[in-house]
Design a protein around this motif. Structure first.
Motif, mmCIF file in Angstrom:
data_model
loop_
_atom_site.group_PDB
_atom_site.id
_atom_site.type_symbol
_atom_site.label_atom_id
_atom_site.label_comp_id
_atom_site.label_asym_id
_atom_site.label_seq_id
_atom_site.Cartn_x
_atom_site.Cartn_y
_atom_site.Cartn_z
ATOM 1 N N ILE A 46 144.059 186.682 29.696
ATOM 2 C CA ILE A 46 144.843 187.739 30.341
ATOM 3 C C ILE A 46 144.082 188.313 31.538
ATOM 4 O O ILE A 46 142.861 188.507 31.460
ATOM 5 C CB ILE A 46 145.221 188.834 29.301
ATOM 6 N N SER A 47 144.790 188.499 32.643
ATOM 7 C CA SER A 47 144.194 189.105 33.837
ATOM 8 C C SER A 47 144.904 190.409 34.159
ATOM 9 O O SER A 47 146.130 190.504 34.024
ATOM 10 C CB SER A 47 144.349 188.181 35.054
ATOM 11 N N PHE A 48 144.134 191.367 34.600
ATOM 12 C CA PHE A 48 144.698 192.632 35.078
ATOM 13 C C PHE A 48 144.466 192.709 36.570
ATOM 14 O O PHE A 48 143.362 192.402 37.042
ATOM 15 C CB PHE A 48 144.005 193.824 34.412
ATOM 16 N N ILE A 49 145.472 193.135 37.305
ATOM 17 C CA ILE A 49 145.258 193.437 38.717
ATOM 18 C C ILE A 49 145.341 194.950 38.838
ATOM 19 O O ILE A 49 146.400 195.546 38.584
ATOM 20 C CB ILE A 49 146.275 192.706 39.616
ATOM 21 N N SER A 91 135.707 187.705 26.819
ATOM 22 C CA SER A 91 135.496 186.618 27.786
ATOM 23 C C SER A 91 136.826 186.054 28.310
ATOM 24 O O SER A 91 136.843 185.352 29.311
ATOM 25 C CB SER A 91 134.669 185.506 27.142
ATOM 26 N N ASP A 92 137.939 186.361 27.613
ATOM 27 C CA ASP A 92 139.253 185.887 28.074
ATOM 28 C C ASP A 92 140.007 186.962 28.863
ATOM 29 O O ASP A 92 141.213 186.846 29.095
ATOM 30 C CB ASP A 92 140.107 185.443 26.876
ATOM 31 N N ILE A 93 139.301 188.044 29.221
ATOM 32 C CA ILE A 93 139.937 189.102 30.024
ATOM 33 C C ILE A 93 139.271 189.151 31.395
ATOM 34 O O ILE A 93 138.046 189.214 31.506
ATOM 35 C CB ILE A 93 139.796 190.494 29.344
ATOM 36 N N THR A 94 140.104 189.103 32.436
ATOM 37 C CA THR A 94 139.620 189.196 33.813
ATOM 38 C C THR A 94 140.303 190.390 34.476
ATOM 39 O O THR A 94 141.507 190.596 34.266
ATOM 40 C CB THR A 94 139.991 187.907 34.591
ATOM 41 N N VAL A 95 139.544 191.149 35.241
ATOM 42 C CA VAL A 95 140.137 192.276 35.956
ATOM 43 C C VAL A 95 139.857 192.127 37.447
ATOM 44 O O VAL A 95 138.707 191.898 37.846
ATOM 45 C CB VAL A 95 139.556 193.634 35.480
ATOM 46 N N PHE A 143 133.242 197.051 28.821
ATOM 47 C CA PHE A 143 134.067 196.155 27.997
ATOM 48 C C PHE A 143 133.529 194.720 27.911
ATOM 49 O O PHE A 143 134.051 193.925 27.131
ATOM 50 C CB PHE A 143 135.499 196.084 28.553
ATOM 51 N N GLY A 144 132.599 194.364 28.769
ATOM 52 C CA GLY A 144 132.109 192.984 28.781
ATOM 53 C C GLY A 144 133.101 191.997 29.368
ATOM 54 O O GLY A 144 133.018 190.792 29.103
ATOM 55 N N VAL A 145 134.080 192.496 30.143
ATOM 56 C CA VAL A 145 135.073 191.602 30.752
ATOM 57 C C VAL A 145 134.566 191.094 32.100
ATOM 58 O O VAL A 145 133.593 191.627 32.651
ATOM 59 C CB VAL A 145 136.424 192.333 30.947
ATOM 60 N N GLN A 146 135.229 190.064 32.627
ATOM 61 C CA GLN A 146 134.868 189.586 33.962
ATOM 62 C C GLN A 146 135.648 190.415 34.977
ATOM 63 O O GLN A 146 136.819 190.707 34.768
ATOM 64 C CB GLN A 146 135.261 188.122 34.101
ATOM 65 N N SER A 147 134.988 190.764 36.070
ATOM 66 C CA SER A 147 135.661 191.613 37.057
ATOM 67 C C SER A 147 135.380 191.116 38.466
ATOM 68 O O SER A 147 134.228 190.854 38.816
ATOM 69 C CB SER A 147 135.159 193.046 36.863
ATOM 70 N N TYR A 148 136.428 190.963 39.254
ATOM 71 C CA TYR A 148 136.307 190.402 40.609
ATOM 72 C C TYR A 148 137.108 191.252 41.587
ATOM 73 O O TYR A 148 137.964 192.050 41.194
ATOM 74 C CB TYR A 148 136.859 188.971 40.649
ATOM 75 N N ASP A 149 136.865 191.007 42.885
ATOM 76 C CA ASP A 149 137.649 191.734 43.881
ATOM 77 C C ASP A 149 138.697 190.847 44.555
ATOM 78 O O ASP A 149 139.476 191.324 45.372
ATOM 79 C CB ASP A 149 136.745 192.399 44.928
#
Ligand code: NAP
Length: 269
Positions: free
Chosen positions: A3-6, A27-31, A46-52
């Motif tokens: 799942i990804s959040f924008i 590890s399956d969550i990206t923001v 949260f230990g999630v991956q986060s990008y711009d």
């Protein structure tokens, strides 16, 4: 489920908290979040991956659009070219499916959701509406995501979303307003502020639980605590003369009308 959040603001954080509590792997969550400080906080908390950059969102089964409604059009126009199989969930207030689908380049796997702020404590009520291209499996997926922050219900007519926005979307503010008035009344009657707060709050929670646990309608429950010639009757009679109930109904109608206006403005381009 990937799942990804924008947008990594308040609502995304509430959903991530709920999803992690239900066993979703971090590890399956990206923001995708524009603000660098918030990206670091999301990773740390949260230990999630986060990008711009938006393309990092594409490798997911579900993409949740959690930016402000005014920011959604630009995000959707860019995102459209990255979509082929993903379910898109929009929680942006006011933005209609037809406008979002158009901005996404006619990508139709869209579910529109109206949650509310008790999502922060997994006590939201979220109304969901699925665009016509959404499959039964995608409906289930959307429901399971939103159940991470509370209860869900489906609407079959998107036009009802304005009423939902006015009732449960804005509703927490009405409850706080009522609690403020109750606390102030207690203080003016001589109670210490903290006790007044506690009495107002616990009364609200207790009455809500009583209503939720039983089968009786609200009017019956009200009648049961209203003895003839007693204190409650005097208070309710004062509220009736002041037109409190009709004012509340008018206020919710005004909110629904504002929701329709915002939908028109947001979808005009
Ligand atoms: N809060 C509620 O009660 C509630 C209830 C129902 C629905 N909603 C809906 O939920 C949505 C999110 O609300 P919220 O309270 O979580 O808002 P929020 O805290 O402002 O979060 C939105 C985040 O998205 C970031 N952002 C903006 N444009 C971006 C982009 N292009 N790419 C990546 N990130 C971007 C924002 O950064 P900047 O701050 O730097 O712009 C901000 O951090 C809204 O559409 C709202 O209508 C909220």
């Amino acid at each position: 489920m990937k799942i990804s959040f924008i947008g990594g603001g308040n609502m995304a954080r509430a959903l991530i908290t709920g999803l992690l509590a239900r066993g979703q792997a971090a590890s399956d969550i990206t923001v995708i979040e524009a603000d660098a400080d918030k990206r670091i906080e999301l990773k740390d908390d949260f230990g999630v991956q986060s990008y711009d950059q938006l393309p990092a969102a594409a490798n997911a089964d579900v993409i949740v659009l959690a930016v402000k409604p005014q920011q959604l059009r630009d995000v959707a126009i860019f995102l459209g070219s990255l979509l082929d199989h993903q379910l898109v969930i929009s929680i942006a207030a006011g933005v209609r499916c037809q406008d979002l689908i158009r901005w996404l380049g006619n990508y139709g796997a869209v579910v529109r959701v109206m949650p509310n702020t008790p999502a922060q404590v997994q006590a939201a009520i979220s109304a969901l509406f699925a665009a016509s291209a959404v499959t039964a499996g995608q409906r289930q997926l959307a429901e399971s995501v939103m159940k991470a922050v509370g209860m869900t219900l489906w609407l079959e007519d998107e036009g009802q979303m304005d009423a939902v926005t006015a009732l449960s979307g804005s509703g927490p503010a009405y409850v706080f307003y009522f609690l403020e008035a109750m606390q102030q009344a207690g203080a003016e009657l001589g109670l210490p502020a903290e006790q007044s707060r506690q009495l107002a709050l616990e009364t609200f929670l207790g009455a809500a639980r009583l209503a939720a646990d039983g089968t009786q309608d609200f009017a019956t429950l009200r009648t049961q605590v209203t003895s003839k010639g007693g204190t409650t009757e005097r208070a309710l009679s004062s509220m009736e003369s002041a037109g409190v109930k009709s004012s509340i109904i008018a206020a919710v109608q005004a909110a629904a009308s504002r929701s329709r206006e915002l939908g028109d403005v947001l979808g005009k381009d």
